[in-house]
Design a protein around this motif. Sequence first.
Motif, PDB file in Angstrom:
ATOM      1  N   LYS A 180       0.800  -1.547   0.085  1.00  0.00           N
ATOM      2  CA  LYS A 180      -0.230   0.026  -0.117  1.00  0.00           C
ATOM      3  C   LYS A 180       1.023   1.136  -0.291  1.00  0.00           C
ATOM      4  O   LYS A 180       0.514   2.447  -0.886  1.00  0.00           O
ATOM      5  CB  LYS A 180      -1.185  -0.282   0.945  1.00  0.00           C
ATOM      6  CG  LYS A 180      -1.831   1.126   1.443  1.00  0.00           C
ATOM      7  CD  LYS A 180      -3.349   1.401   2.053  1.00  0.00           C
ATOM      8  CE  LYS A 180      -3.755   2.012   1.683  1.00  0.00           C
ATOM      9  NZ  LYS A 180      -4.889   2.439   2.980  1.00  0.00           N
ATOM     10  N   THR A 232       4.015   1.807  -1.035  1.00  0.00           N
ATOM     11  CA  THR A 232       4.100   1.859  -2.617  1.00  0.00           C
ATOM     12  C   THR A 232       3.236   2.427  -3.494  1.00  0.00           C
ATOM     13  O   THR A 232       3.787   3.208  -4.530  1.00  0.00           O
ATOM     14  CB  THR A 232       4.997   0.495  -3.117  1.00  0.00           C
ATOM     15  OG1 THR A 232       5.724  -0.145  -1.660  1.00  0.00           O
ATOM     16  CG2 THR A 232       5.192   0.656  -3.992  1.00  0.00           C
ATOM     17  N   ASN A 233       2.442   2.042  -3.399  1.00  0.00           N
ATOM     18  CA  ASN A 233       1.296   2.564  -4.293  1.00  0.00           C
ATOM     19  C   ASN A 233       0.620   3.434  -4.399  1.00  0.00           C
ATOM     20  O   ASN A 233       0.209   4.557  -4.956  1.00  0.00           O
ATOM     21  CB  ASN A 233       0.064   1.450  -4.242  1.00  0.00           C
ATOM     22  CG  ASN A 233      -1.375   1.659  -4.903  1.00  0.00           C
ATOM     23  OD1 ASN A 233      -0.886   2.247  -6.667  1.00  0.00           O
ATOM     24  ND2 ASN A 233      -2.070   1.913  -5.422  1.00  0.00           N
ATOM     25  N   GLU A 267       3.634   5.765  -5.990  1.00  0.00           N
ATOM     26  CA  GLU A 267       3.110   5.228  -6.997  1.00  0.00           C
ATOM     27  C   GLU A 267       2.307   6.780  -7.687  1.00  0.00           C
ATOM     28  O   GLU A 267       2.331   7.312  -8.435  1.00  0.00           O
ATOM     29  CB  GLU A 267       3.739   4.153  -7.824  1.00  0.00           C
ATOM     30  CG  GLU A 267       4.511   3.350  -7.555  1.00  0.00           C
ATOM     31  CD  GLU A 267       3.978   1.692  -8.059  1.00  0.00           C
ATOM     32  OE1 GLU A 267       2.708   1.811  -8.468  1.00  0.00           O
ATOM     33  OE2 GLU A 267       4.780   1.122  -8.252  1.00  0.00           O
ATOM     34  N   GLU A 299      -8.380   6.594  -5.948  1.00  0.00           N
ATOM     35  CA  GLU A 299      -7.611   5.286  -5.677  1.00  0.00           C
ATOM     36  C   GLU A 299      -6.601   5.516  -4.739  1.00  0.00           C
ATOM     37  O   GLU A 299      -5.634   4.904  -3.669  1.00  0.00           O
ATOM     38  CB  GLU A 299      -6.231   5.112  -7.212  1.00  0.00           C
ATOM     39  CG  GLU A 299      -6.899   5.169  -8.429  1.00  0.00           C
ATOM     40  CD  GLU A 299      -5.892   4.649  -8.493  1.00  0.00           C
ATOM     41  OE1 GLU A 299      -4.642   4.377  -9.246  1.00  0.00           O
ATOM     42  OE2 GLU A 299      -6.380   4.655 -10.522  1.00  0.00           O
TER      43      GLU A 299
END
Length: 137
Positions: A3, A5-6, A9, A135
């Motif tokens: 999570k 890392t996402n 990003e 997101e």
Amino acid sequence: MIKDTNIMELANEAKNLIIEFYEDQKVLYGGENLLEYINIKENGKTIMLKEKGCEEEEEYDLSCIASKLGYILNGFGPCSSFFYEEIDLSKDKYELEQKYKNMSKEEYIQYVGGLFYLPQRAEEIYERLQEIEIEAE
């Protein structure tokens, strides 16, 4: 960890989209970029930016990052945006004739192309930032 890392990003994508918008917007300001700097906090959940001529740094949570561009494109409350008005004024026949007289062929083509490209790309960037907000939640 996945999570985090996402989130990072998404934050980097949002940052790059905002940088792209300000780069594209230079066509309205004689080639000047109004973005002084943009940074992501370590956790990736907050983006800070500062525009030239503004005293304060602005801070946006990733879950509401589209609001910055939304304000530029649409205004806020009873205050309308000058974004589309500036584009229309720049497309004025007299303004275009003056630019034509004072620019090289390549500069003029790039300028006129930028005036027509900017609003469409700005809307795409705004839509993607809205998706990033969802997101990120």
